[in-house]
Design a protein around this motif. Structure first.
Motif, short mmCIF file in Angstrom:
data_model
loop_
_atom_site.label_atom_id
_atom_site.label_comp_id
_atom_site.label_asym_id
_atom_site.label_seq_id
_atom_site.Cartn_x
_atom_site.Cartn_y
_atom_site.Cartn_z
N ARG A 1 0.91 -1.03 -0.07
CA ARG A 1 0.04 -0.02 0.05
C ARG A 1 0.83 1.21 0.14
O ARG A 1 0.61 2.28 -0.64
CB ARG A 1 -0.78 -0.10 1.14
CG ARG A 1 -2.08 1.10 1.18
CD ARG A 1 -3.04 0.82 2.43
NE ARG A 1 -4.11 1.77 2.16
CZ ARG A 1 -3.97 2.96 2.60
NH1 ARG A 1 -2.97 3.38 3.03
NH2 ARG A 1 -5.37 3.95 2.40
N LEU B 1 2.11 2.12 -3.46
CA LEU B 1 1.16 2.68 -4.28
C LEU B 1 0.93 4.14 -3.92
O LEU B 1 0.78 4.84 -4.99
CB LEU B 1 0.04 1.83 -4.39
CG LEU B 1 -0.36 0.30 -4.55
CD1 LEU B 1 -1.48 -0.34 -4.41
CD2 LEU B 1 0.16 0.39 -6.09
N LEU C 1 -4.55 0.69 -5.83
CA LEU C 1 -4.86 1.19 -4.35
C LEU C 1 -6.30 0.59 -3.67
O LEU C 1 -6.38 -0.11 -2.60
CB LEU C 1 -4.38 2.54 -4.05
CG LEU C 1 -4.64 3.08 -2.36
CD1 LEU C 1 -3.67 2.15 -1.58
CD2 LEU C 1 -4.35 4.38 -2.56
#
Length: 233
Positions: A151, A154, A171
Motif C-alpha cells: 500500500r 502505491l 490501491l
C-alpha cells in the motif's frame, strides 16, 4: 493456512506488460557503442518474445544476460521483475497434482517474489518517475504477503503521479481485498447450547447459574420456580 490470502488484482496487469527495449535508431542518448547496443537489443527482444509466450524462465535468462551488458537499465530490470512476479504467482496457484506430476525446476515462489521486489526497488530508486516501478514493487510485496508495504508503494507512486488512474485503482482494489481478508479472519461467535437457556431455548438473557450448575435466563428461572418446573433439571 487459516486465513484468506490476498492476491494482486487484475488492475495490476498494466505493470506486467513487456516494454520493448529501444532499437539503435530510436536510442537518442547513444550511451553504448553500436555493437554493444545491438547485442543488448537482441537479448531484450528474445526476452520479450519468451515473456509473451509465457516462457518466463527463458525470459529471465535473456534479461539477465542483457543486464550484465547494461547494468541498471530500467526497461530490462522492470521486464525481469515482471517475469519473476508471474513465475511466483504461477507457482503459488499450481495445484498439488500439477506440482507432483509436472514439477517445475528452479526457485520457490517466495524467492521469485523477492527477486522481483529487488529489481523493482532498483528501478524506483533510479527511475521512479513513472507508475510502473511502484506497481511492480507493490505486486511483489503482495505476493510476499507484505500488504501494508504494498500500500505504501502505491501511495509513493501517487506522490509522483497523483492523477494515475491505474495506481488509484490498484490501491482501491488492495484496500478492498485486505479488508475482506481481515473480516474473514475475525472469529464469529457461533451460537451453541452453552449460551442457550434450556427453559425458553433462546439465547441467555441476564443468565443465572444455579448451585447444581445449570444456567437459565433470570426471568425464566423465576417463572419456573413459581410453577415448580425445576425438578427435571
Amino acid at each position: 493456512r487459516d486465513f484468506q490470502m490476498v492476491t494482486p488484482s487484475a488492475s495490476f496487469s498494466a505493470a506486467l506488460v513487456v516494454e520493448d527495449f529501444p532499437s539503435l535508431e530510436r536510442d537518442d542518448k547513444m550511451e553504448m557503442p553500436p555493437d554493444k547496443h545491438r547485442e543488448v537489443f537482441d537479448l531484450a527482444q528474445c526476452g520479450a518474445r519468451a515473456f509473451r509466450e509465457r516462457r518466463f524462465d527463458e525470459a529471465i535468462s535473456f534479461y539477465s544476460k542483457a543486464h550484465n551488458l547494461r547494468s541498471g537499465d530500467p526497461i530490462i530490470l522492470s521486464n525481469r521483475s515482471s517475469a519473476f512476479c508471474l513465475i511466483s504467482q504461477v507457482l503459488r496457484e499450481r495445484s498439488a497434482a500439477d506440482s507432483e506430476y509436472q514439477p517445475l525446476n528452479g526457485l520457490d515462489p517466495t524467492t521469485h517474489a523477492e527477486l522481483a521486489l529487488k529489481d523493482a526497488e532498483k528501478v524506483v530508486t533510479t527511475h521512479g518517475n513513472s507508475p510502473r516501478p511502484y506497481l511492480l514493487k507493490a505486486y511483489a510485496l503482495i505476493l510476499l504477503e507484505r500488504y501494508q508495504e504494498a500500500r505504501e508503494s502505491l501511495l509513493a507512486g501517487l506522490q509522483v503521479d497523483p492523477l494515475s488512474h491505474i495506481l488509484q485503482t490498484c490501491l482501491s482494489d488492495l484496500d478492498r481485498s485486505t479488508n475482506a481478508a481481515a473480516r474473514a479472519r475475525c472469529p464469529r461467535l457461533d451460537r451453541t447450547d452453552d449460551f442457550e437457556c434450556t427453559l425458553c431455548f433462546k439465547l441467555l438473557f441476564e443468565p443465572v447459574t444455579t448451585p447444581c450448575g445449570h444456567t437459565f435466563c433470570r426471568s425464566c428461572l423465576h417463572q419456573a420456580m413459581d410453577h415448580g418446573e425445576l425438578s427435571k433439571y
